[in-house]
Design an enzyme around this catalytic site. Structure first.
Site, short mmCIF file in Angstrom:
data_model
loop_
_atom_site.label_atom_id
_atom_site.label_comp_id
_atom_site.label_asym_id
_atom_site.label_seq_id
_atom_site.Cartn_x
_atom_site.Cartn_y
_atom_site.Cartn_z
N PHE A 1 6.39 8.46 19.24
CA PHE A 1 7.09 8.00 20.43
C PHE A 1 7.81 6.70 20.05
CE2 PHE A 1 7.34 5.96 24.65
CZ PHE A 1 7.96 6.98 25.34
N ASP B 1 -2.69 5.82 18.13
CA ASP B 1 -2.17 5.87 19.50
C ASP B 1 -2.68 7.17 20.13
OD1 ASP B 1 -0.63 6.40 21.78
OD2 ASP B 1 1.13 5.38 20.97
N TYR C 1 -2.26 6.87 32.25
CA TYR C 1 -1.61 7.57 33.37
C TYR C 1 -1.27 9.02 33.07
CZ TYR C 1 2.30 5.44 30.75
OH TYR C 1 3.15 4.99 29.78
N LYS C 2 -1.70 9.50 31.90
CA LYS C 2 -1.47 10.91 31.58
C LYS C 2 -2.74 11.69 31.90
CE LYS C 2 1.88 9.56 28.01
NZ LYS C 2 3.13 9.94 28.68
N ARG D 1 8.73 20.90 27.91
CA ARG D 1 7.40 20.43 27.60
C ARG D 1 6.46 20.77 28.75
NH1 ARG D 1 5.76 14.21 26.42
NH2 ARG D 1 6.09 14.18 28.66
#
Lengths: 418, 418
Positions: free
Chosen positions: A146, A215, A240-241, A389
């Site tokens: 990312f 990560d 938050y995922k 996705r």
């Protein structure tokens, strides 16, 4: 087709995690974007209302003690710890993922150079390499990561006198050497959903005498991470995922216990002081995980996260992983059945050992396809230039959701591309 | 005594800001700790509930666009801007004050060294002084400042090849010189309530060719700051004191418009990219204030702050300042009348030009005195070792509150020390 529908119903009936869906606020849509923003846990609205009205509105500053505000970063860290395979006292919550990548990576470089002048500033006359000390002046960064990790890594390198070398995870073992100070890797690739070999890569980094930062944004809450078991040095992740903490909820930092006394944060805010209310002009770092704290914690976002984590009570990560793989297996099977051959190509590995909790499908006009999918009640997301996705949160996604998503995808693709 | 009570009633009756008190959730206590945590604005609970239930729970990821989540940091920054005397487009909200001090101070050092190798990392072979370039390798820091500013400044210095020199604000003009890269100053001292000369000190720093960072934590929302008018370079501040944003609500960063294109953040997270969703491996900074963003904003805390700021609609900072001075004048007068001579000593300057919006009184057993004050319904706070701190938020504190606080203080002090 009806065979897949009845299979889905059977799988749902046998799903020991199926009851957890009730703990979330969901609607008729199939929500496969929990790898971007997790759905709202039902416990959160009431908790946040209490934090706002009673803790802030009525108790005000007393809440720093009485409502446990001050200790929230490490308390909530301990709640996340078992989800990433960490014993208590090693995870602290606060700041964004980007800020935590900075702390962790600078911390890793300083660990690598400990004893030889901690960084460029402390040894400004040392010239090239003075940064990481001991001749270690290179940071390897997953080039498929990312982007923010790469941007922050470049800044960490620049500020510690190191250079950056972009590599793919597969190239890491060959790129490691006596110059390597630290390596920043993504556990699961945000785009393809590929799961990388955390135990093997961690061992390789250690063999080269360097430090690794993982990560965990796209793995924590979806699969076992095993930080302690595999001897990971430092790790960061968002909440938050798959942890459903809410939009922009604070991230976390893991520092392995035996490294904590040498962890040298580049952001030594007063919350990380051994005696924060002593208001001393000299900085003395706290011991333990809270050395990773910086400034005053954002209590509203943080306590919403704490309520969100309650859904994990008694839920083994291993069961979540088993269901996650069953969901993605079944999705791939349904896609193969519903989508005409050749319209999509999966970027996500078939091998379980290499798959996270998402499926990424490449197709032409992917942006338009995703728009129509969402209009038809199947919510995934589009990642430039050509990726659909789909994230599968085992806590609230069921097998009938999966079958429906693949079926709608087939319909949409036949309409758009057929 | 009754003269002061009737004076207080008259002052309240004439107070054009008195009606604002209704916009806050308050109780029978006299709340003089708004300089630690501002009281709850009445608009916040409903707004937060909407953010949680509808924006997150129902719209989910669509809220990044539809609910304006993505643009919240700069939108709320523009709402704060007039309160600190800044035109739009120069303030961005996010992260803690400590993190923003780091961004601002490293940014200031890099501005000072621009053109000569931006920092130690970019010019690792440059030896001592290579950090700030152009021979500027010293950061002056207000030695009386809130400790976190000093800790973070030391880290910023270490990571840019600079050294730190602690000074009092009064010593700054004499300490400035050709080696000075940046100066970090507090507008109002958190302990004594002393207001420093922002226009004069800013001009002195500029005359020496250096850059100044002002910490506005204890001034913004209580008095006019005039960032644009006085040509301040960079500034930071928290939002949970006089701006009433809630516990740990995000801080803000001001970068003067004509410096923005050269502002070089040490935390270049993806939110500060010119094209954040391009997911490019090369970092290209955005233009404008949002170059100061880092990671995903903490939406719950941030939108609570946005609701809290609505109480400022149509409220001139000049009126707030006039009332603030009237409140602290009246408090000092009431203390002189109610407290037996010699029991307390004021640390807060009498001159209006040197007074913020708080009064700090030194006395023996201050911790115990504050405990009894709070038990008697007068809430201030204690700062080690011997300071009673009373903050006066003009939006919701009235003159009868002030009279009562001083009267109770007199009673308590006679009980404890008399």
């Amino acid at each position: 087709m009806s065979e897949l529908i009845s299979r889905a119903a059977e799988l749902d009936a046998a799903d020991e995690l199926a009851g957890l869906r009730e703990k979330f606020v969901l609607d008729d849509a199939v929500y496969l974007d929990g790898n971007s923003l997790g759905a709202l846990p039902a416990a959160v609205p009431g908790r946040v209302d209490d934090v706002v009205r009673r803790q802030w509105g009525s108790l005000r500053i007393r809440s720093w003690d009485e409502s446990g505000w001050w200790t929230a970063p490490e308390r909530i860290g301990d709640r996340i710890a078992p989800l990433v395979g960490a014993a208590a006292g090693q995870v602290v919550v606060g700041d964004s993922t980007s800020v935590n990548v900075f702390k962790a990576l600078v911390g890793a470089v300083r660990l690598a150079g400990a004893g030889a002048g901690a960084d460029a500033g402390a040894d400004a006359g040392g010239g090239a390499g003075g940064g990481a000390g001991a001749g270690r002046d290179e940071i390897l960064v997953d080039a498929t990561t990312f982007p923010t990790d790469g941007y922050i890594a470049a800044s960490a390198a620049r500020m510690t006198g190191c250079s950056i070398r972009p590599v793919t995870p597969a190239e890491v073992p060959g790129a490691l050497g006596p110059r390597t100070a630290a390596v920043l890797l993504n556990h699961v690739d945000y785009r393809t959903g590929r799961l990388h070999d955390l135990p093997g890569l961690t061992a390789a980094v250690h063999e080269a005498g360097a430090y690794v930062v993982w990560d965990l944004c796209h793995s924590a809450g979806a699969l076992p991470v095993g930080l302690d078991q595999h001897g990971v040095d430092l790790a960061v992740g968002c909440t938050y995922k798959y942890l459903n903490g809410g939009p922009g909820s604070p991230a976390y930092l893991y520092v392995r216990r035996d490294l904590q006394s040498r962890f040298d944060s580049p952001l030594p805010g007063w919350n990380s002081h051994a005696e924060p209310f002593g208001m001393r002009s000299e900085y003395t770092p706290a011991s333990g995980a809270l050395r990773g704290r910086v400034g005053t914690p954002d209590i509203l976002s943080m306590l919403a996260l704490e309520a969100a984590l309650e859904v994990w009570d008694g839920v083994p990560v291993e069961s979540v992983r088993a269901k996650s793989l069953a969901l993605t297996d079944f999705f791939l099977e349904c896609v193969a059945s519903y989508v005409p051959e050749g319209l999509v190509e999966s970027l996500t590995p078939v091998a379980h050992a290499e798959r996270g909790s998402q499926v990424a499908l490449r197709c032409p006009d992917a942006g338009d396809v995703m728009k129509r999918l969402i209009e038809s009640g199947v919510v995934g997301d589009f990642r430039s230039p050509d990726v659909l996705r789909f994230g599968f949160t085992p806590l609230y996604v069921g097998f009938r959701d999966v079958e429906r998503a693949a079926r709608v995808l087939g319909d949409v693709l036949r309409g758009v591309l057929g």
